[in-house]
Design an enzyme around this catalytic site. Sequence first.
Site, PDB file in Angstrom:
ATOM      1  N   ARG A 187      14.752  55.635  50.323  1.00 32.09           N
ATOM      2  CA  ARG A 187      14.549  54.250  49.933  1.00 32.09           C
ATOM      3  C   ARG A 187      13.414  54.179  48.914  1.00 32.09           C
ATOM      4  NH1 ARG A 187      14.978  54.459  55.607  1.00 32.09           N
ATOM      5  NH2 ARG A 187      16.831  53.405  56.440  1.00 32.09           N
ATOM      6  N   LYS A 211      11.832  53.392  58.023  1.00 29.08           N
ATOM      7  CA  LYS A 211      11.713  52.157  58.781  1.00 29.08           C
ATOM      8  C   LYS A 211      11.265  52.454  60.208  1.00 29.08           C
ATOM      9  CE  LYS A 211      15.123  49.426  56.238  1.00 29.08           C
ATOM     10  NZ  LYS A 211      16.377  48.639  56.320  1.00 29.08           N
ATOM     11  N   HIS A 282      18.670  51.461  45.217  1.00 30.56           N
ATOM     12  CA  HIS A 282      19.591  51.526  46.346  1.00 30.56           C
ATOM     13  C   HIS A 282      20.970  52.010  45.898  1.00 30.56           C
ATOM     14  CE1 HIS A 282      19.987  50.595  50.612  1.00 30.56           C
ATOM     15  NE2 HIS A 282      21.236  50.256  50.364  1.00 30.56           N
ATOM     16  N   ARG A 285      20.902  55.637  46.116  1.00 28.26           N
ATOM     17  CA  ARG A 285      21.009  56.025  47.533  1.00 28.26           C
ATOM     18  C   ARG A 285      22.480  56.023  47.959  1.00 28.26           C
ATOM     19  NH1 ARG A 285      18.069  55.970  52.450  1.00 28.26           N
ATOM     20  NH2 ARG A 285      18.907  54.672  54.115  1.00 28.26           N
ATOM     21  N   HIS A 308      19.305  56.587  59.006  1.00 30.82           N
ATOM     22  CA  HIS A 308      19.954  55.457  59.671  1.00 30.82           C
ATOM     23  C   HIS A 308      19.916  55.642  61.181  1.00 30.82           C
ATOM     24  CE1 HIS A 308      22.542  54.438  55.905  1.00 30.82           C
ATOM     25  NE2 HIS A 308      21.389  53.827  55.898  1.00 30.82           N
ATOM     26  N   TYR A 317      28.130  53.256  53.342  1.00 31.09           N
ATOM     27  CA  TYR A 317      27.868  53.974  52.106  1.00 31.09           C
ATOM     28  C   TYR A 317      29.028  54.874  51.684  1.00 31.09           C
ATOM     29  CZ  TYR A 317      23.032  52.473  52.520  1.00 31.09           C
ATOM     30  OH  TYR A 317      21.895  51.707  52.604  1.00 31.09           O
TER      31      TYR A 317
END
Length: 336
Positions: A187, A211, A282, A285, A308, A317
């Site tokens: 990210r 995250k 993104h 990504r 994730h 994705y």
Amino acid sequence: MTTAGSSATATAEPLSAEFATLVEDYARHLRLQRELSVHTVRAYTGDVTGLLRHLQRLGLTSLDAVTIRALRSWLAREQTRGQARSTLQRRSAAVRVFFTWAQTSGRVATNPAAGLRSPRKERSLPPHLGQTEAAAMLDAARPGPDPEPDPRASGPGAADRPATPHDPAVVLRDLALLEVLYATGVRVAELCGLDLDDVDTERRLVRVIGKGDKERSVPVGLPALRAVERYLADGRPALAVPTSGPAVFLGERGRRMDPRVVRRVVHAALGRVEGAPDLGPHGLRHAMATHLLEGGADLRSVQEMLGHASLATTQIYTHVTDERLREAFARAHPRA
């Protein structure tokens, strides 16, 4: 001006003292006990504040008076205001989490949001960057073997003069960050957060904090590593100032690179490739994940590289074409 995630308008009525205290207590819970980011706390409390304002308009003054019908009326109102399904899904989830907290903490006897449902989120694929376009983007960003020094980089006041997009140091930096974004799928915030000791050139890994402050190591290919090594040797020293700290990627004034600058770099790089979609970090990504899957990588490995928590998120994705499906059918089915 509205806050992120809030459905309230700039002229919305203030919350009652009871409701305002609830929002403050909830925000404190999200920050201190759940350790959520400032942005996430703002989004959650913004959604809850929008709901509480709606309840006030219905004449409800306490959580114990709230029914699932009142909650559904708020979602219906949001839908008539043109909110996307994804927004409605997030807001209904925020309300369920809020009432679960309220019940657990003794602020409400029953949870009216337990049976609240929201429209299914539409999962549309973002514009797709092909492998040829990705290669063309990196080729266009690549400097010559020996970039010519910028005459403005020396002379009186040079130390206080910000670098420009055409400075050799910036060219090397931009290529390195483009290579890392495409090679690792990190990210943009993770890229900007990289420190010098996060890059392991021997094992060809970069360590990022994702995250939820979760740490992961992501493999990096040789082209990206070479671009980073060249930038660290010949580019970063020209951008660094005494207060730069350990940041890998530096802005034109020597501070840690801002995500907004990275987005501008990616947009500009793709703008030089004819026919390439206009994407931000993104998009790279997504391209990294798609190209890995096209090359035969398994979904679990891609999930781990992207950081994730859910495999379902990784599946967004994937970009499997009809042609690939037909090929897989022809290879695998006995009656193809």
